[in-house]
Write a protein that holds these residues in place. Sequence first.
Motif, PDB file in Angstrom:
ATOM      1  N   LEU A  66     -29.778  26.309  76.882  1.00  0.00           N
ATOM      2  CA  LEU A  66     -28.508  25.529  77.094  1.00  0.00           C
ATOM      3  C   LEU A  66     -27.895  25.345  78.658  1.00  0.00           C
ATOM      4  CD1 LEU A  66     -27.076  27.249  73.878  1.00  0.00           C
ATOM      5  CD2 LEU A  66     -27.199  24.818  74.080  1.00  0.00           C
ATOM      6  N   ILE A  67     -28.017  26.399  79.373  1.00  0.00           N
ATOM      7  CA  ILE A  67     -27.817  26.360  80.724  1.00  0.00           C
ATOM      8  C   ILE A  67     -28.658  25.479  81.328  1.00  0.00           C
ATOM      9  CG2 ILE A  67     -27.777  27.528  82.916  1.00  0.00           C
ATOM     10  CD1 ILE A  67     -26.823  30.007  81.351  1.00  0.00           C
ATOM     11  N   LYS A  68     -29.943  25.339  81.163  1.00  0.00           N
ATOM     12  CA  LYS A  68     -30.847  24.248  81.734  1.00  0.00           C
ATOM     13  C   LYS A  68     -30.355  22.909  81.284  1.00  0.00           C
ATOM     14  CE  LYS A  68     -34.822  26.976  82.455  1.00  0.00           C
ATOM     15  NZ  LYS A  68     -36.070  27.658  82.012  1.00  0.00           N
ATOM     16  N   ALA A  69     -29.814  22.653  80.115  1.00  0.00           N
ATOM     17  CA  ALA A  69     -29.187  21.221  79.477  1.00  0.00           C
ATOM     18  C   ALA A  69     -28.049  21.007  80.225  1.00  0.00           C
ATOM     19  CB  ALA A  69     -29.284  21.508  77.935  1.00  0.00           C
ATOM     20  N   GLY A  70     -27.381  21.950  80.824  1.00  0.00           N
ATOM     21  CA  GLY A  70     -26.063  21.474  81.829  1.00  0.00           C
ATOM     22  C   GLY A  70     -24.823  22.240  81.116  1.00  0.00           C
ATOM     23  N   PHE A  71     -25.069  23.230  80.029  1.00  0.00           N
ATOM     24  CA  PHE A  71     -23.630  23.789  79.601  1.00  0.00           C
ATOM     25  C   PHE A  71     -23.436  25.117  80.289  1.00  0.00           C
ATOM     26  CE2 PHE A  71     -25.560  21.445  76.109  1.00  0.00           C
ATOM     27  CZ  PHE A  71     -24.377  20.801  75.527  1.00  0.00           C
ATOM     28  N   ARG A  72     -22.133  25.370  80.619  1.00  0.00           N
ATOM     29  CA  ARG A  72     -21.645  26.452  81.290  1.00  0.00           C
ATOM     30  C   ARG A  72     -20.693  27.474  80.569  1.00  0.00           C
ATOM     31  NH1 ARG A  72     -25.835  25.119  83.325  1.00  0.00           N
ATOM     32  NH2 ARG A  72     -26.278  24.588  85.474  1.00  0.00           N
ATOM     33  N   LYS A  73     -20.164  26.963  79.526  1.00  0.00           N
ATOM     34  CA  LYS A  73     -18.957  27.671  78.765  1.00  0.00           C
ATOM     35  C   LYS A  73     -19.520  28.023  77.496  1.00  0.00           C
ATOM     36  CE  LYS A  73     -15.659  24.831  81.333  1.00  0.00           C
ATOM     37  NZ  LYS A  73     -14.562  23.813  81.008  1.00  0.00           N
ATOM     38  N   PHE A  74     -19.403  29.371  77.363  1.00  0.00           N
ATOM     39  CA  PHE A  74     -19.860  29.820  76.104  1.00  0.00           C
ATOM     40  C   PHE A  74     -18.642  30.982  75.441  1.00  0.00           C
ATOM     41  CE2 PHE A  74     -23.621  29.418  78.847  1.00  0.00           C
ATOM     42  CZ  PHE A  74     -24.264  28.398  78.039  1.00  0.00           C
ATOM     43  N   MET A  75     -18.825  31.133  74.124  1.00  0.00           N
ATOM     44  CA  MET A  75     -17.971  31.723  73.386  1.00  0.00           C
ATOM     45  C   MET A  75     -18.631  32.692  72.578  1.00  0.00           C
ATOM     46  SD  MET A  75     -14.456  30.335  71.653  1.00  0.00           S
ATOM     47  CE  MET A  75     -14.589  30.094  69.955  1.00  0.00           C
ATOM     48  N   ILE A  76     -18.082  33.813  72.205  1.00  0.00           N
ATOM     49  CA  ILE A  76     -18.496  34.883  71.183  1.00  0.00           C
ATOM     50  C   ILE A  76     -17.088  34.768  70.190  1.00  0.00           C
ATOM     51  CG2 ILE A  76     -19.143  36.976  70.540  1.00  0.00           C
ATOM     52  CD1 ILE A  76     -20.303  37.377  73.306  1.00  0.00           C
ATOM     53  N   ASP A  77     -17.324  34.388  69.067  1.00  0.00           N
ATOM     54  CA  ASP A  77     -16.223  34.452  68.112  1.00  0.00           C
ATOM     55  C   ASP A  77     -16.275  35.565  67.058  1.00  0.00           C
ATOM     56  OD1 ASP A  77     -14.290  33.811  66.238  1.00  0.00           O
ATOM     57  OD2 ASP A  77     -15.145  31.952  65.553  1.00  0.00           O
ATOM     58  N   LEU A  78     -15.288  36.439  66.977  1.00  0.00           N
ATOM     59  CA  LEU A  78     -15.545  37.462  66.404  1.00  0.00           C
ATOM     60  C   LEU A  78     -14.266  37.602  65.111  1.00  0.00           C
ATOM     61  CD1 LEU A  78     -15.854  40.351  68.866  1.00  0.00           C
ATOM     62  CD2 LEU A  78     -17.584  39.285  67.549  1.00  0.00           C
ATOM     63  N   LYS A  79     -14.014  36.165  64.935  1.00  0.00           N
ATOM     64  CA  LYS A  79     -12.596  36.146  63.887  1.00  0.00           C
ATOM     65  C   LYS A  79     -12.966  36.740  62.587  1.00  0.00           C
ATOM     66  CE  LYS A  79     -10.213  32.086  61.757  1.00  0.00           C
ATOM     67  NZ  LYS A  79     -10.331  30.545  61.929  1.00  0.00           N
TER      68      LYS A  79
END
Length: 114
Positions: A66-79
């Motif tokens: 995903l980083i190589k594809a250009g994404f930089r923002k990630f989230m872990i959702d523990l809801k």
Amino acid sequence: MQNKQGIVILHSVPELFYSRMPVKVEDEKNQFKDDFNKSYTHTVKDGMTIITPDRPVNLFHYKEQLIKAGFRKFMIDLKHTNPTKNSFKQLIIQYKKNQQAQPSSIFNFKKGLQ
């Protein structure tokens, strides 16, 4: 996957759908299986039925791709989880090592980045 400015959720128990119609589930843990033997959990909140998978979706092992594809923002959702201090720590270690947390699934990410 065109907008690289968005946030990619790497770990979550997604809400698959909501329904105003009551869903009768006979299991005391409010779980049921579909025709493919996959398990789901049924909860009711404010009169709405919410269906979630029985295990989280986890894409930690796709983070570098995903980083190589250009994404930089990630989230872990523990809801929809009740993590302990130890399980949260383990989740962060797996995130840093790009290791898929288990038990989990990749859900509809099977085809990877398109």
